[in-house]
Design a protein around this motif. Sequence first.
Motif, PDB file in Angstrom:
ATOM      1  N   ASN A 135      -9.860   0.122   2.209  1.00 44.51           N
ATOM      2  CA  ASN A 135      -9.910  -1.336   2.196  1.00 44.51           C
ATOM      3  C   ASN A 135     -10.341  -1.936   0.853  1.00 44.51           C
ATOM      4  O   ASN A 135     -10.189  -3.122   0.614  1.00 44.51           O
ATOM      5  CB  ASN A 135     -10.840  -1.809   3.331  1.00 44.51           C
ATOM      6  N   LYS A 177      -8.481   2.573   7.759  1.00 46.42           N
ATOM      7  CA  LYS A 177      -8.740   1.154   7.542  1.00 46.42           C
ATOM      8  C   LYS A 177     -10.013   0.963   6.721  1.00 46.42           C
ATOM      9  O   LYS A 177     -10.042   0.186   5.761  1.00 46.42           O
ATOM     10  CB  LYS A 177      -8.870   0.451   8.892  1.00 46.42           C
ATOM     11  N   GLU A 178     -11.046   1.700   7.085  1.00 44.95           N
ATOM     12  CA  GLU A 178     -12.330   1.543   6.414  1.00 44.95           C
ATOM     13  C   GLU A 178     -12.299   2.116   4.983  1.00 44.95           C
ATOM     14  O   GLU A 178     -12.739   1.480   4.028  1.00 44.95           O
ATOM     15  CB  GLU A 178     -13.394   2.264   7.245  1.00 44.95           C
ATOM     16  N   LYS A 191       0.860  -1.187   0.000  1.00 40.05           N
ATOM     17  CA  LYS A 191       0.000   0.000   0.000  1.00 40.05           C
ATOM     18  C   LYS A 191       0.902   1.245   0.000  1.00 40.05           C
ATOM     19  O   LYS A 191       2.012   1.220   0.540  1.00 40.05           O
ATOM     20  CB  LYS A 191      -0.887   0.035   1.247  1.00 40.05           C
ATOM     21  N   ASN A 230      -2.456   1.408  10.569  1.00 39.31           N
ATOM     22  CA  ASN A 230      -3.842   1.028  10.862  1.00 39.31           C
ATOM     23  C   ASN A 230      -4.545   0.297   9.720  1.00 39.31           C
ATOM     24  O   ASN A 230      -5.688  -0.117   9.874  1.00 39.31           O
ATOM     25  CB  ASN A 230      -4.659   2.266  11.238  1.00 39.31           C
ATOM     26  N   LEU A 231      -3.895   0.175   8.574  1.00 39.72           N
ATOM     27  CA  LEU A 231      -4.543  -0.510   7.447  1.00 39.72           C
ATOM     28  C   LEU A 231      -4.717  -1.991   7.747  1.00 39.72           C
ATOM     29  O   LEU A 231      -3.969  -2.555   8.560  1.00 39.72           O
ATOM     30  CB  LEU A 231      -3.688  -0.364   6.184  1.00 39.72           C
ATOM     31  N   ALA A 232      -5.692  -2.589   7.052  1.00 39.64           N
ATOM     32  CA  ALA A 232      -5.872  -4.024   7.216  1.00 39.64           C
ATOM     33  C   ALA A 232      -4.724  -4.752   6.490  1.00 39.64           C
ATOM     34  O   ALA A 232      -4.179  -4.215   5.526  1.00 39.64           O
ATOM     35  CB  ALA A 232      -7.209  -4.417   6.594  1.00 39.64           C
ATOM     36  N   ASN A 233      -4.379  -5.924   6.962  1.00 36.29           N
ATOM     37  CA  ASN A 233      -3.392  -6.784   6.294  1.00 36.29           C
ATOM     38  C   ASN A 233      -2.004  -6.207   6.130  1.00 36.29           C
ATOM     39  O   ASN A 233      -1.305  -6.542   5.188  1.00 36.29           O
ATOM     40  CB  ASN A 233      -3.870  -7.186   4.878  1.00 36.29           C
TER      41      ASN A 233
END
Length: 246
Positions: free
Chosen positions: A215, A211-212, A2, A240-243
């Motif tokens: 995504n 995160k939201e 990312k 804070n991002l997912a994965n």
Amino acid sequence: MKYIFGNWKENHTMNDVLSYIKEFKKQKLPLDVCYGLAVPYLYLQKMNQKLSKKCKIGVQNVSFSEKGEFTGEISAKMLTDFSCDFSLVGHSERRQKFKETNEEINKKIEMCFNNGIMPILCVGETKEEKEEGKTKKVLKTQLTKCLKDINLSKQFMVAYEPVWAIGTGLTPTPKEIEDNIAYIKKVLEENIKKVGVCVLYGGSVNPQNAKELLNGKSVDGALVGGASLNAKKFIDIGKNLANVRR
Ligand code: PGA
């Protein structure tokens, strides 16, 4: 991977820059995030000397001309003296407050490519355009005009930044972001014949909503204004991002 890129705009003095560097170096960075910062020209060299191992360093604008009688402008070639990784091009503040046109932005992108600087083309609709249901039309026009007749063999990125979401605390829904970025990729592939371009979302991103908002499967990262002014907050967006592996 990312991509979390920041845009300081017309903010910070050298004292702030030195504290920012200290704070940035103290933080542990997540593994799958590439950070970048678009800083005022005057701090490019210092930021490069101190942070280039941890973060890409670039600028917020570049001249559409190679050189000449353009008082106050900075050319892409001048930037190569300071190893500038990237430049934002066509940010909505440039379009609105400095009346930059798609044609000028097109020339700026070409200048970047000619000088080994990765352009990040900013596109996005205004509030009125959104309300009139013209978002996709605006995105397509901006993309096709800004990239017209350019040899796109080199890497570039696009930032989808709805004008009404910049600095306002308002954001599109995660679904709107995903849909519009997927559409941008479709236009790039079908109309411009370019696959694999990273597309970022920009507009009121912060550590709490990252995160939201980021995504979606088409969303490659963020372009962050206000929340990039503080090193810890900026890095936290990536953490804070997912994965991501912290
Ligand atoms: P913002 O700015 O994060 O402060 O909304 C985004 C941008 O202008 O790129």
